[in-house]
Design a protein around this motif. Structure first.
Motif, PDB file in Angstrom:
ATOM      1  N   LYS A   1       0.985  -1.490   0.067  1.00 10.08           N
ATOM      2  CA  LYS A   1      -0.064  -0.261   0.079  1.00 10.08           C
ATOM      3  C   LYS A   1       0.998   1.233  -0.003  1.00 10.08           C
ATOM      4  N   TRP A   2       2.088   1.012   0.079  1.00 10.31           N
ATOM      5  CA  TRP A   2       2.960   2.036   0.120  1.00 10.31           C
ATOM      6  C   TRP A   2       3.754   2.403  -1.197  1.00 10.31           C
ATOM      7  N   ASP A   3       3.732   1.386  -2.034  1.00 11.72           N
ATOM      8  CA  ASP A   3       4.439   1.508  -3.440  1.00 11.72           C
ATOM      9  C   ASP A   3       3.820   1.178  -4.614  1.00 11.72           C
ATOM     10  N   TRP A   4       2.709   0.172  -4.328  1.00 13.06           N
ATOM     11  CA  TRP A   4       2.002  -0.422  -5.190  1.00 13.06           C
ATOM     12  C   TRP A   4       3.011  -1.151  -6.000  1.00 13.06           C
ATOM     13  N   PHE A   5       4.046  -1.758  -5.740  1.00 17.71           N
ATOM     14  CA  PHE A   5       4.920  -2.502  -6.678  1.00 17.71           C
ATOM     15  C   PHE A   5       5.532  -3.628  -5.889  1.00 17.71           C
ATOM     16  N   HIS A   6       6.129  -3.360  -4.540  1.00 17.54           N
ATOM     17  CA  HIS A   6       6.507  -4.537  -3.889  1.00 17.54           C
ATOM     18  C   HIS A   6       5.483  -5.386  -3.216  1.00 17.54           C
ATOM     19  N   PRO A   7       5.695  -6.639  -2.932  1.00 15.82           N
ATOM     20  CA  PRO A   7       4.588  -7.520  -2.594  1.00 15.82           C
ATOM     21  C   PRO A   7       4.024  -6.960  -0.993  1.00 15.82           C
ATOM     22  N   SER A   8       3.056  -6.914  -0.772  1.00  9.43           N
ATOM     23  CA  SER A   8       2.431  -6.798   0.463  1.00  9.43           C
ATOM     24  C   SER A   8       2.534  -7.904   1.096  1.00  9.43           C
ATOM     25  N   ARG A   9       2.100  -7.895   2.522  1.00  6.88           N
ATOM     26  CA  ARG A   9       2.185  -9.267   3.464  1.00  6.88           C
ATOM     27  C   ARG A   9       1.464 -10.250   2.470  1.00  6.88           C
ATOM     28  N   ASN A  10       0.269 -10.036   1.986  1.00  4.87           N
ATOM     29  CA  ASN A  10      -0.657 -11.110   1.361  1.00  4.87           C
ATOM     30  C   ASN A  10       0.360 -11.435   0.010  1.00  4.87           C
ATOM     31  N   GLY A  11       0.961 -10.677  -0.712  1.00  2.87           N
ATOM     32  CA  GLY A  11       1.743 -11.047  -1.739  1.00  2.87           C
ATOM     33  C   GLY A  11       2.832 -11.955  -1.472  1.00  2.87           C
ATOM     34  N   GLN A  12       3.627 -11.468  -0.447  1.00  7.39           N
ATOM     35  CA  GLN A  12       4.590 -12.414   0.365  1.00  7.39           C
ATOM     36  C   GLN A  12       3.939 -13.857   0.631  1.00  7.39           C
ATOM     37  N   ALA A  13       2.952 -14.017   1.120  1.00 11.02           N
ATOM     38  CA  ALA A  13       2.246 -15.205   1.306  1.00 11.02           C
ATOM     39  C   ALA A  13       1.946 -16.000   0.082  1.00 11.02           C
ATOM     40  N   ARG A  14       1.557 -15.335  -1.155  1.00 18.54           N
ATOM     41  CA  ARG A  14       1.459 -15.897  -2.355  1.00 18.54           C
ATOM     42  C   ARG A  14       2.875 -16.466  -2.884  1.00 18.54           C
ATOM     43  N   LEU A  15       3.770 -15.704  -2.724  1.00 23.05           N
ATOM     44  CA  LEU A  15       4.991 -16.101  -3.141  1.00 23.05           C
ATOM     45  C   LEU A  15       5.877 -17.482  -2.306  1.00 23.05           C
ATOM     46  N   ALA A  16       5.231 -17.549  -0.941  1.00 22.62           N
ATOM     47  CA  ALA A  16       5.630 -18.671  -0.085  1.00 22.62           C
ATOM     48  C   ALA A  16       5.101 -19.733  -0.591  1.00 22.62           C
ATOM     49  N   GLU A  17       3.817 -19.526  -0.956  1.00 23.47           N
ATOM     50  CA  GLU A  17       3.033 -20.722  -1.465  1.00 23.47           C
ATOM     51  C   GLU A  17       3.401 -21.430  -2.667  1.00 23.47           C
ATOM     52  N   LEU A  18       3.865 -20.555  -3.799  1.00 24.26           N
ATOM     53  CA  LEU A  18       4.088 -20.915  -5.097  1.00 24.26           C
ATOM     54  C   LEU A  18       5.635 -21.574  -4.919  1.00 24.26           C
ATOM     55  N   ALA A  19       6.375 -21.109  -3.777  1.00 22.18           N
ATOM     56  CA  ALA A  19       7.527 -21.782  -3.850  1.00 22.18           C
ATOM     57  C   ALA A  19       7.380 -23.147  -3.044  1.00 22.18           C
ATOM     58  N   PHE A  20       6.656 -23.227  -2.031  1.00 14.83           N
ATOM     59  CA  PHE A  20       6.498 -24.333  -1.223  1.00 14.83           C
ATOM     60  C   PHE A  20       5.783 -25.424  -2.218  1.00 14.83           C
ATOM     61  N   THR A  21       4.911 -25.174  -3.130  1.00 18.88           N
ATOM     62  CA  THR A  21       4.466 -26.094  -4.109  1.00 18.88           C
ATOM     63  C   THR A  21       5.390 -26.760  -5.053  1.00 18.88           C
ATOM     64  N   ALA A  22       6.098 -25.859  -5.715  1.00 13.56           N
ATOM     65  CA  ALA A  22       7.197 -26.184  -6.362  1.00 13.56           C
ATOM     66  C   ALA A  22       8.333 -27.102  -5.769  1.00 13.56           C
ATOM     67  N   ILE A  23       8.595 -26.457  -4.606  1.00 12.18           N
ATOM     68  CA  ILE A  23       9.865 -27.393  -3.854  1.00 12.18           C
ATOM     69  C   ILE A  23       9.260 -28.965  -3.151  1.00 12.18           C
ATOM     70  N   THR A  24       8.198 -28.892  -2.856  1.00  6.75           N
ATOM     71  CA  THR A  24       7.456 -30.148  -2.601  1.00  6.75           C
ATOM     72  C   THR A  24       6.913 -31.100  -3.471  1.00  6.75           C
ATOM     73  N   ALA A  25       6.888 -30.510  -4.759  1.00  3.24           N
ATOM     74  CA  ALA A  25       6.391 -31.461  -5.768  1.00  3.24           C
ATOM     75  C   ALA A  25       7.279 -32.622  -6.164  1.00  3.24           C
ATOM     76  N   GLU A  26       6.678 -33.795  -6.483  1.00  9.26           N
ATOM     77  CA  GLU A  26       7.605 -34.989  -6.938  1.00  9.26           C
ATOM     78  C   GLU A  26       8.501 -34.560  -8.121  1.00  9.26           C
ATOM     79  N   LYS A  27       7.933 -33.858  -9.039  1.00  2.00           N
ATOM     80  CA  LYS A  27       8.323 -33.615 -10.409  1.00  2.00           C
ATOM     81  C   LYS A  27       8.516 -32.255 -10.398  1.00  2.00           C
ATOM     82  N   THR A  28       9.774 -31.840 -11.151  1.00  3.14           N
ATOM     83  CA  THR A  28      10.084 -30.448 -11.590  1.00  3.14           C
ATOM     84  C   THR A  28       8.709 -29.710 -12.380  1.00  3.14           C
ATOM     85  N   PRO A  29       8.308 -28.648 -12.025  1.00  2.00           N
ATOM     86  CA  PRO A  29       7.321 -27.938 -12.426  1.00  2.00           C
ATOM     87  C   PRO A  29       7.558 -27.704 -13.847  1.00  2.00           C
ATOM     88  N   ALA A  30       6.604 -27.806 -14.777  1.00  4.64           N
ATOM     89  CA  ALA A  30       6.718 -27.737 -16.257  1.00  4.64           C
ATOM     90  C   ALA A  30       6.967 -26.340 -16.684  1.00  4.64           C
TER      91      ALA A  30
END
Length: 303
Positions: A274-303
């Motif tokens: 909300k301060w620069d409309w460019f960097h991730p907010s807490r919610n954006g950071q949470a989405r990044l964590a979710e994306l990374a966790f999904t890719a790292i814990t997948a049995e196969k490399t993401p396509a």
């Protein structure tokens, strides 16, 4: 400036193995030659395939390298790093960082380290990798490259060749000390998406004038051919950088690229600071964590 902001080797190896096996089954006179005396061809021992490296989906320690995104810049305080809200190693419950998801809250506090620096470009990766190697982590996360595209002008962007050389140097710096540590490489976000989300906000445009990613965000309302071409050049460079990340990572058997998931994620205003409309907010950071966790814990490399 504060900005935030695998594979070809396996396929080649598999193809080579198939060709080698086929050649071993024939002699120089071709397929009509008589079978060898003795055991039937089917009884002859076959060469064992090379073992495929196994990706550990449950590392016990991790280090993060990168730039302002991984430092949580502008996630909880104006114009400041907020590492507690980092997608990678933060402690903020609303983010539920990658470290907490992988290691658990207690272990994350002692077995995860953040070596990212706000404003860092890919040229800083070797030094950050050396720092990470000192901790001997099971996993190193890399989210870096936005600052190479986010410069004062499009002409000042890091060349693709230099970007590749810097990334390769960083990987070598880690491999000198930790040849088998896993590396997770996140793609660079879609900067044009960020422009499109913030350009309608008057305050965002005022903040952008402070120097945020001018190659993309300067004169955000301008739609003349020069401005459109400038933004297209930045977008094209980010896409080229992501191709480099994927290509170099694919050549390392212990590296996994995110398959472009961060680049493809459609950040909305709720995921932006909300301060620069460019960097991730807490919610954006949470989405990044979710994306990374999904890719790292997948049995196969993401396509």
């Amino acid at each position: 400036m504060r900005n935030w902001f695998r594979g070809r080797t396996a396929a080649s190896a598999a193809t080579a193995a198939v060709l080698a096996t086929a050649l071993l089954g024939c002699d120089a006179t071709g397929g009509n030659s008589p079978a060898p005396q003795g055991a039937a061809a089917a009884d002859r021992p076959k060469p064992s395939p090379s073992p495929t490296p196994t990706w550990d989906t449950s590392p016990q320690s991790m280090a993060a390298v990168g730039d302002s995104i991984t430092r949580g810049f502008d996630a909880c305080r104006v114009l400041s790093d907020c590492p507690e809200s980092s997608w990678a190693t933060g402690t903020d419950p609303s983010v539920n960082s990658l470290a907490v998801r992988l290691l658990g809250k207690d272990a994350a506090a002692t077995q995860s380290w953040n070596f990212a620096r706000t404003g860092a470009r890919m040229s800083a990766l070797p030094e950050q990798m050396e720092q990470a190697a000192e901790k001997s982590p099971d996993l190193v996360t890399v989210l870096m490259g936005a600052n190479d595209a986010c410069r004062g002008t499009a002409g000042a962007m890091t060349s693709v060749a230099s970007f590749r050389a810097d990334f390769e140097d960083g990987m070598r710096a880690l491999r000198r000390e930790l040849p088998k540590t896993q590396v997770f490489v996140a793609s660079i976000p879609d900067l044009s998406r960020l422009w499109s989300q913030g350009k309608g906000n008057a305050m965002a445009k005022q903040i952008w004038k402070l120097g945020i990613c001018q190659s993309m965000l300067a004169e955000p309302d301008a739609m003349d051919s020069s401005a459109v071409e400038r933004r297209a050049d930045v977008q094209s460079r980010v896409e080229a950088y992501n191709e480099v990340l994927q290509d170099v990572c694919a050549k390392d058997e212990h590296c996994r690229y995110d398959g472009g998931s961060v680049f493809g994620y459609r950040f909305g205003q709720g995921q932006l600071s909300k301060w620069d409309w460019f960097h991730p907010s807490r919610n954006g950071q949470a989405r990044l964590a979710e994306l990374a966790f999904t890719a790292i814990t997948a049995e196969k490399t993401p396509a």
